[in-house]
Design an enzyme around this catalytic site. Structure first.
Site, PDB file in Angstrom:
ATOM      1  N   ASP A  14     -14.837  76.124  52.257  1.00  0.00           N
ATOM      2  CA  ASP A  14     -15.381  75.648  53.534  1.00  0.00           C
ATOM      3  C   ASP A  14     -14.244  75.642  54.550  1.00  0.00           C
ATOM      4  O   ASP A  14     -13.132  76.109  54.242  1.00  0.00           O
ATOM      5  CB  ASP A  14     -16.038  74.269  53.385  1.00  0.00           C
ATOM      6  CG  ASP A  14     -15.037  73.169  53.019  1.00  0.00           C
ATOM      7  OD1 ASP A  14     -13.826  73.480  52.894  1.00  0.00           O
ATOM      8  OD2 ASP A  14     -15.454  72.014  52.878  1.00  0.00           O
ATOM      9  N   LYS A  62     -20.816  79.522  49.859  1.00  0.00           N
ATOM     10  CA  LYS A  62     -20.156  78.243  49.545  1.00  0.00           C
ATOM     11  C   LYS A  62     -21.014  77.377  48.626  1.00  0.00           C
ATOM     12  O   LYS A  62     -20.534  76.830  47.630  1.00  0.00           O
ATOM     13  CB  LYS A  62     -19.820  77.496  50.847  1.00  0.00           C
ATOM     14  CG  LYS A  62     -18.877  76.334  50.622  1.00  0.00           C
ATOM     15  CD  LYS A  62     -19.531  75.003  50.872  1.00  0.00           C
ATOM     16  CE  LYS A  62     -18.732  73.871  50.303  1.00  0.00           C
ATOM     17  NZ  LYS A  62     -19.204  72.555  50.667  1.00  0.00           N
TER      18      LYS A  62
HETATM   19  N1  LIG Z   1     -15.016  70.203  44.741  1.00  0.00           N
HETATM   20  C1  LIG Z   1     -15.756  70.370  45.840  1.00  0.00           C
HETATM   21  N2  LIG Z   1     -16.629  69.415  46.159  1.00  0.00           N
HETATM   22  C2  LIG Z   1     -17.376  69.606  47.239  1.00  0.00           C
HETATM   23  N3  LIG Z   1     -18.309  68.844  47.800  1.00  0.00           N
HETATM   24  C3  LIG Z   1     -18.746  69.474  48.879  1.00  0.00           C
HETATM   25  O1  LIG Z   1     -19.709  69.024  49.654  1.00  0.00           O
HETATM   26  N4  LIG Z   1     -18.139  70.616  49.050  1.00  0.00           N
HETATM   27  C4  LIG Z   1     -17.266  70.738  48.028  1.00  0.00           C
HETATM   28  C5  LIG Z   1     -16.326  71.701  47.677  1.00  0.00           C
HETATM   29  O2  LIG Z   1     -16.128  72.716  48.343  1.00  0.00           O
HETATM   30  N5  LIG Z   1     -15.608  71.468  46.562  1.00  0.00           N
END
Ligand SMILES: Nc1nc2[nH]c(O)nc2c(=O)[nH]1
Length: 332
Positions: A258, A239
């Site tokens: 996530d 991730k």
């Molecule tokens: N576009 C995203 N921004 C994120 N910030 C974070 O902490 N996780 C992510 C993500 O999965 N995508």
């Protein structure tokens, strides 16, 4: 320096969702104003917008004193042109976002609905070093705590940029400042927990593999290869590697999965994945590939609009059209 203007319709750029949506952790809305203060490219910026323009001020910068150029590195560029270019690159203002929103909305009802409120969400083009270490801090953490850890990295290991209204601002540290073995214990003392080891060890690995040049080689690789290389670093899983590929290495097809993205996918597109306790490697790939097939080569950007719409802090409470914070959510 007064306010400078960059032509940009508000439908093409929404500052709140872009700067406060979990991509970068160094932007703050100044209380009682519509002005954002943030730091990138060793420069302290103030930003605000109206229907027609993005307005910016440079509060202080190390770029002037070091005479650094942009990608083209022309010596004739004045500082003003340099700052304007940095900002255009940071927000990727060469991308006509309206066209992409139209395309993604035609392909997907969920995007169409999210895109109405979350118009103008831009994929920032960040600096890989800041992006990587910020996302090591993001693991199992809330946005406010990630921001506080990032600030600690800057005040303890960054370079002073300027003082403004009694606050001193620092650049994000270079990899060589984070790589000495004693940094791990120092960071533990500062409250980084298990992330202290990941930060120091990753910095040492990057240093060994050629320092910041190493990131350039990742930009030139294919997305999957770059992701594999990133996952060789201490504490970087799929991730976080995808966040880095997407946010600072120009691999816009990278799609971080996530638990929230898993929920969106299982509820809306892949019903056979509903009710699983964790996201396996196979599921992770299936979800990413699903979105890549749906949205095309900039699927990671489209995903960011859905990610932003799903953030609790941006959810509109019924009978109100104000953006109000609800329960905080963790980033991984
Ligand atoms: N576009 C995203 N921004 C994120 N910030 C974070 O902490 N996780 C992510 C993500 O999965 N995508």
């Amino acid at each position: 320096m007064g306010w400078n203007k960059l032509k940009c319709k508000s439908k093409e750029l929404q500052l709140i969702g872009t700067l406060n949506g979990g991509q970068s952790f160094r932007w703050k809305l100044e209380e009682g104003t519509n002005e954002w203060l943030g730091i990138f490219s060793e420069t302290v910026w103030k930003l605000r917008q109206n229907n027609e323009a993005l307005e910016y001020k440079v509060i202080g910068s190390l770029l002037e004193s070091k005479g650094k150029g942009t990608k083209s590195n022309k010596k004739t560029e004045t500082d003003n042109e340099l700052f304007k270019k940095r900002l255009e690159e940071y927000f990727r203002l060469d991308v006509n976002l309206g066209d992409y929103y139209k395309e993604w909305s035609e392909k997907d009802e969920l995007f169409k609905s999210a895109g109405k409120q979350f118009y103008g969400i831009r994929m920032l083009c960040q600096e890989p070093v800041e992006n990587l270490f910020s996302f090591i801090c993001s693991q199992n953490n809330h946005i406010s705590r990630i921001s506080s850890m990032v600030e600690k990295l800057c005040t303890h290991y960054g370079e002073e940029i300027c003082s403004h209204e009694d606050v001193t601002y620092y650049s994000f540290p270079t990899v060589d400042k984070l790589s000495p073995p004693e940094v791990e214990a120092e960071l533990r003392e500062l409250g980084f927990g298990y992330r202290a080891k990941f930060i120091q060890k990753s910095a040492a690995q990057i240093q060994e593999w050629g320092g910041e040049e190493w990131f350039r080689s990742l930009q030139d690789m294919k997305y999957k290869e770059a992701k594999t290389e990133l996952m060789k670093l201490h504490g970087i899983g799929p991730k976080v590697a995808d966040c880095i590929c997407l946010m600072s290495l120009n691999h816009l097809e990278a799609l971080p999965v996530d638990t929230h993205v898993y929920q969106i996918a299982a509820q809306n597109y892949l019903p056979h994945l509903r009710g699983k306790k964790s996201v396996t490697d196979k599921m992770y790939t299936e979800i990413g590939d699903h979105f890549r097939q749906l949205y095309g080569p900039m699927a990671g950007w489209a995903h960011t609009v859905l990610f932003c719409a799903d953030l609790k802090k941006f959810q509109v409470q019924e009978s109100s059209d104000k953006v109000v914070p609800k329960k905080r959510r963790k980033c991984t």
